[in-house]
Design an enzyme around this catalytic site. Structure first.
Site, PDB file in Angstrom:
ATOM      1  N   THR A  41      -2.550   0.620   6.943  1.00 18.58           N
ATOM      2  CA  THR A  41      -3.734   0.099   6.325  1.00 18.58           C
ATOM      3  C   THR A  41      -4.504  -2.011   6.671  1.00 18.58           C
ATOM      4  OG1 THR A  41      -2.623  -0.235   4.129  1.00 18.58           O
ATOM      5  CG2 THR A  41      -3.027   1.775   4.120  1.00 18.58           C
ATOM      6  N   TYR A 150       4.605   6.452  -6.368  1.00 18.32           N
ATOM      7  CA  TYR A 150       4.210   4.914  -5.929  1.00 18.32           C
ATOM      8  C   TYR A 150       5.545   4.179  -7.003  1.00 18.32           C
ATOM      9  CZ  TYR A 150       2.065   0.283  -5.580  1.00 18.32           C
ATOM     10  OH  TYR A 150       2.203  -0.933  -5.550  1.00 18.32           O
TER      11      TYR A 150
END
Ligand SMILES: NC(=O)c1ccc[n+]([C@@H]2O[C@H](COP(=O)([O-])OP(=O)(O)OC[C@H]3O[C@@H](n4cnc5c(N)ncnc54)[C@H](O)[C@@H]3O)[C@@H](O)[C@H]2O)c1
Length: 328
Positions: A41, A150
């Protein structure tokens, strides 16, 4: 005469938003900086200034690979572990990959750092660890149940760090970041964070869509406050300040509606039409907590943390940066 060796810091995820800002900062402070990143990313353009510096080294590698981690920690004094897959929605869509990177990758980095006897392992923890706990402000030792895959991964990081400190003696500090924003944060992609995404949409005279009625609130934290915390975490000499976690925030909260008003105010200095862009409202997002506000008393007391940027101050700097760097 003895020549003093530069202190060496390894920044994992150093091509990402927070990591690349840390790379630049520690180079400017005279450290030798190594960046380990697989560009999942992160972006090469985030490192454009760093690669010009002879004290910078880029290792392209994956934290899911223990050999890459061992190679990166060789001769390193401090690790600032930022590499992870962020975003609650990403983790809901693909919990397996999020877990591989955020838990197995974290364990690899912690193991490699402990075996290499680094002086301290500082890592990016997360405010998502507060989960469904409703009390405000959030204090470090009162957490709830995680609300997303997460959040689980970030909590597991804290558990591993604590066990490694106790079992193997490695010094660790976890920094629970609260909604960080600022220069170099990626505005693109399905999992873009809210501030750069809204800035880009407003710059292009498109309507931002707020999830919910806009009254959810966050402790938005400017990148320079986060950099200060990382530096304090490395340099702290007080032993009671290590092997623990700290909220990393400004210590104030703003609703999404407030945020949009500030964005429109500061962006319309560049283009007055932005003041008239309409805002749309959609459904709430799964896994989102309604309100978030950090107590920063622990960091003030033990690390002498003194954040310099409120949301408004940070936004003015961030918007200037976005306008110069991203306006087409
Ligand atoms: N931005 C926030 O508001 C926020 C809030 C809480 C916690 N955090 C944590 O802070 C850290 C940095 O976040 P960010 O916002 O800069 O995100 P980011 O996506 O910009 O940076 C993450 C970096 O990690 C790298 N990476 C991902 N998987 C990797 C792998 N397997 N091996 C090597 N490198 C890998 C990416 O390429 C990227 O450069 C993350 O750990 C994140 O969970 C961020």
């Amino acid at each position: 005469m003895e020549i003093q060796r530069k202190l060496k810091v390894l920044i994992t995820g150093g091509a990402g938003f927070i990591g690349s800002n840390l790379c630049e900062h520690f180079l400017s402070k005279g450290y030798s900086v190594i960046c380990l990143d697989n560009f999942a990313t992160g972006h090469r353009h985030n490192l454009a200034a760093c690669v010009q510096n002879e004290n910078f080294r880029l290792i392209e590698g994956d934290i899911r690979n223990l050999d890459d981690c061992r190679n990166a920690v060789e001769g390193v004094d401090y690790v600032l572990h930022q590499a992870a897959l962020g975003s609650v929605p990403r983790s809901i869509k693909d919990p397996i990959t999020t877990n591989d990177v955020n838990v197995s990758g974290f364990l690899n980095m912690l193991t490699a750092s402990s075996d290499a006897k680094v002086k301290r392992f500082v890592y990016a923890a997360s405010s998502s660890t507060y989960g469904d706990s409703e009390g405000l402000p959030k204090v470090e030792d009162v957490i709830g149940k995680p609300l997303s895959p997460y959040a689980i991964t970030k909590y597991v990081n804290e558990l591993y760090a604590e066990i490694f400190s106790r079992t193997y003696g490695i010094e660790t500090i976890g920094l629970r970041y609260f909604n960080v924003f600022g220069r170099k944060q990626d505005p693109n992609g399905a999992y873009a964070a809210v501030i750069p995404k809204f800035v880009m949409q407003l710059m292009n005279l498109e309507s931002p869509i707020i999830n919910g009625d806009g009254n959810y609130s966050r402790d938005f934290t400017y990148i320079d406050n986060v950099i200060q915390m990382n530096e304090l975490a490395i340099t702290a000499t007080n032993k009671s300040a290590v092997n623990t976690v700290y909220n990393t925030a400004f210590g104030d909260r703003n609703t999404l509606n407030n945020l949009i008003n500030y964005l429109k105010k500061y962006l319309s200095k560049y283009d007055s039409r932005i003041a008239d862009v309409l805002i749309e409202y959609g459904p709430n997002r799964m896994g989102d907590i309604p309100h978030s506000l950090a107590s920063i008393e622990k960091a003030k007391l033990l690390l002498e943390y003194n954040p310099k940027f409120s949301l408004e101050q940070g936004l003015q700097e961030a918007i200037d940066w976005y306008w110069v760097n991203l306006k087409k």
